[in-house]
Design an enzyme around this catalytic site. Structure first.
Site, PDB file in Angstrom:
ATOM      1  N   GLY A  45       0.841  -1.184   0.000  1.00 13.18           N
ATOM      2  CA  GLY A  45       0.000   0.000   0.000  1.00 13.18           C
ATOM      3  C   GLY A  45       0.876   1.234   0.000  1.00 13.18           C
ATOM      4  O   GLY A  45       2.005   1.207   0.495  1.00 13.18           O
ATOM      5  N   GLN A  50       2.850   9.894   1.375  1.00 11.96           N
ATOM      6  CA  GLN A  50       4.137   9.200   1.462  1.00 11.96           C
ATOM      7  C   GLN A  50       5.060   9.522   0.295  1.00 11.96           C
ATOM      8  O   GLN A  50       6.237   9.176   0.329  1.00 11.96           O
ATOM      9  CB  GLN A  50       3.924   7.692   1.540  1.00 11.96           C
ATOM     10  CG  GLN A  50       3.284   7.251   2.840  1.00 11.96           C
ATOM     11  CD  GLN A  50       3.116   5.752   2.864  1.00 11.96           C
ATOM     12  OE1 GLN A  50       2.138   5.224   2.349  1.00 11.96           O
ATOM     13  NE2 GLN A  50       4.087   5.076   3.469  1.00 11.96           N
ATOM     14  N   CYS A  97       5.666   0.129   7.826  1.00 13.33           N
ATOM     15  CA  CYS A  97       5.320   1.251   6.953  1.00 13.33           C
ATOM     16  C   CYS A  97       6.552   1.655   6.154  1.00 13.33           C
ATOM     17  O   CYS A  97       7.655   1.721   6.722  1.00 13.33           O
ATOM     18  CB  CYS A  97       4.829   2.422   7.802  1.00 13.33           C
ATOM     19  SG  CYS A  97       4.351   3.879   6.859  1.00 13.33           S
ATOM     20  N   LEU A  98       6.369   1.925   4.876  1.00 11.26           N
ATOM     21  CA  LEU A  98       7.492   2.342   4.045  1.00 11.26           C
ATOM     22  C   LEU A  98       8.115   3.646   4.538  1.00 11.26           C
ATOM     23  O   LEU A  98       9.306   3.865   4.353  1.00 11.26           O
ATOM     24  CB  LEU A  98       7.033   2.497   2.586  1.00 11.26           C
ATOM     25  CG  LEU A  98       6.523   1.222   1.909  1.00 11.26           C
ATOM     26  CD1 LEU A  98       6.026   1.529   0.500  1.00 11.26           C
ATOM     27  CD2 LEU A  98       7.575   0.137   1.898  1.00 11.26           C
ATOM     28  N   HIS A 139      -4.878   1.178   7.134  1.00 12.69           N
ATOM     29  CA  HIS A 139      -3.528   1.720   7.313  1.00 12.69           C
ATOM     30  C   HIS A 139      -3.299   2.883   6.340  1.00 12.69           C
ATOM     31  O   HIS A 139      -2.841   3.955   6.744  1.00 12.69           O
ATOM     32  CB  HIS A 139      -2.491   0.612   7.085  1.00 12.69           C
ATOM     33  CG  HIS A 139      -1.073   1.067   7.206  1.00 12.69           C
ATOM     34  ND1 HIS A 139      -0.281   0.750   8.277  1.00 12.69           N
ATOM     35  CD2 HIS A 139      -0.304   1.817   6.374  1.00 12.69           C
ATOM     36  CE1 HIS A 139       0.918   1.290   8.108  1.00 12.69           C
ATOM     37  NE2 HIS A 139       0.926   1.936   6.952  1.00 12.69           N
ATOM     38  N   GLU A 140      -3.634   2.664   5.061  1.00 10.81           N
ATOM     39  CA  GLU A 140      -3.426   3.717   4.061  1.00 10.81           C
ATOM     40  C   GLU A 140      -4.383   4.887   4.280  1.00 10.81           C
ATOM     41  O   GLU A 140      -4.009   6.048   4.097  1.00 10.81           O
ATOM     42  CB  GLU A 140      -3.560   3.155   2.643  1.00 10.81           C
ATOM     43  CG  GLU A 140      -2.544   2.074   2.299  1.00 10.81           C
ATOM     44  CD  GLU A 140      -1.100   2.442   2.605  1.00 10.81           C
ATOM     45  OE1 GLU A 140      -0.720   3.625   2.450  1.00 10.81           O
ATOM     46  OE2 GLU A 140      -0.329   1.548   2.996  1.00 10.81           O
ATOM     47  N   HIS A 143      -3.070   7.306   6.673  1.00  9.63           N
ATOM     48  CA  HIS A 143      -2.077   8.233   6.104  1.00  9.63           C
ATOM     49  C   HIS A 143      -2.731   9.502   5.574  1.00  9.63           C
ATOM     50  O   HIS A 143      -2.201  10.595   5.776  1.00  9.63           O
ATOM     51  CB  HIS A 143      -1.290   7.570   4.967  1.00  9.63           C
ATOM     52  CG  HIS A 143      -0.114   6.786   5.414  1.00  9.63           C
ATOM     53  ND1 HIS A 143       0.952   7.337   6.071  1.00  9.63           N
ATOM     54  CD2 HIS A 143       0.172   5.464   5.279  1.00  9.63           C
ATOM     55  CE1 HIS A 143       1.853   6.411   6.329  1.00  9.63           C
ATOM     56  NE2 HIS A 143       1.392   5.245   5.866  1.00  9.63           N
TER      57      HIS A 143
END
Length: 185
Positions: A45, A50, A97-98, A139-140, A143
């Site tokens: 994701g 991000q 998380c990235l 999760h996304e 963000h």
């Protein structure tokens, strides 16, 4: 085009993103770039904040990691999404998380969601998801609301990872993909 991933500590990650207007930008091209960026970083994701864009857009592809046989895989872009309902038992899963490489913690999330969104062709959808797909979407979605998975962990866990988070914000972290740091020294 592969974008650098914005690292923990950058203000865009803690800002509530703005809705996208229909002809504001080339959404299809941006979605394609976001998938390319996500795959390059081995993610499932990626939200627009991000990559430094404070807009309500995220992409998901649960195929690379989701090994649940009975759960359908999803690969979708979500434009201007609104979670309408979260229900069911909360369950823990170790999330990463990235934007926060090297840190993984258990996060409790509801097992089912209903979400309203537009796709890249500006078709409106209202759909329900459960299990791993619901978790990735939540999760996304966090963000674009300015919330990180570390905001969901206990105060005790936050104290334990405080130093690691500070190092990430300073650029003292190793990742297999290009990152953008707010204040690298």
């Amino acid at each position: 085009m592969i974008y650098p991933i914005v690292a923990y500590g950058h203000p865009v990650l803690k800002t509530k993103a703005k809705d996208i207007q229909k002809d504001e930008l080339d959404v299809k091209a941006l979605v394609e770039d976001m998938y390319e960026t996500m795959y390059n970083a081995s993610g499932v994701g990626l939200a627009a904040p991000q990559i430094g864009k404070s807009i309500r857009l995220f992409v998901v592809d649960t195929d690379p990691i989701d090994d649940e046989e009975d759960e359908p895989k999803i690969k979708k872009a979500f434009i201007n999404p609104q979670i309408l309902l979260e229900e069911g038992e909360e369950w823990a899963f170790e999330e990463g998380c990235l934007s926060i490489p090297t840190i993984r913690e258990d996060v409790f999330r509801k097992e089912k969601i209903k979400i309203q969104y537009f796709d890249e062709d500006w078709n409106e959808h209202i759909e329900e998801y459960q299990g791993f797909s619901a978790r990735v979407i939540q999760h996304e979605y966090d963000h674009i609301e300015g919330i990180l998975f570390t905001d969901h962990v206990s105060a005790f866990k936050k104290r334990m990872i405080k130093g690691k988070l500070a190092n990430i914000s300073k650029g003292k972290v190793s990742a297999d993909y290009k990152m953008l740091f707010a204040r690298k020294k």
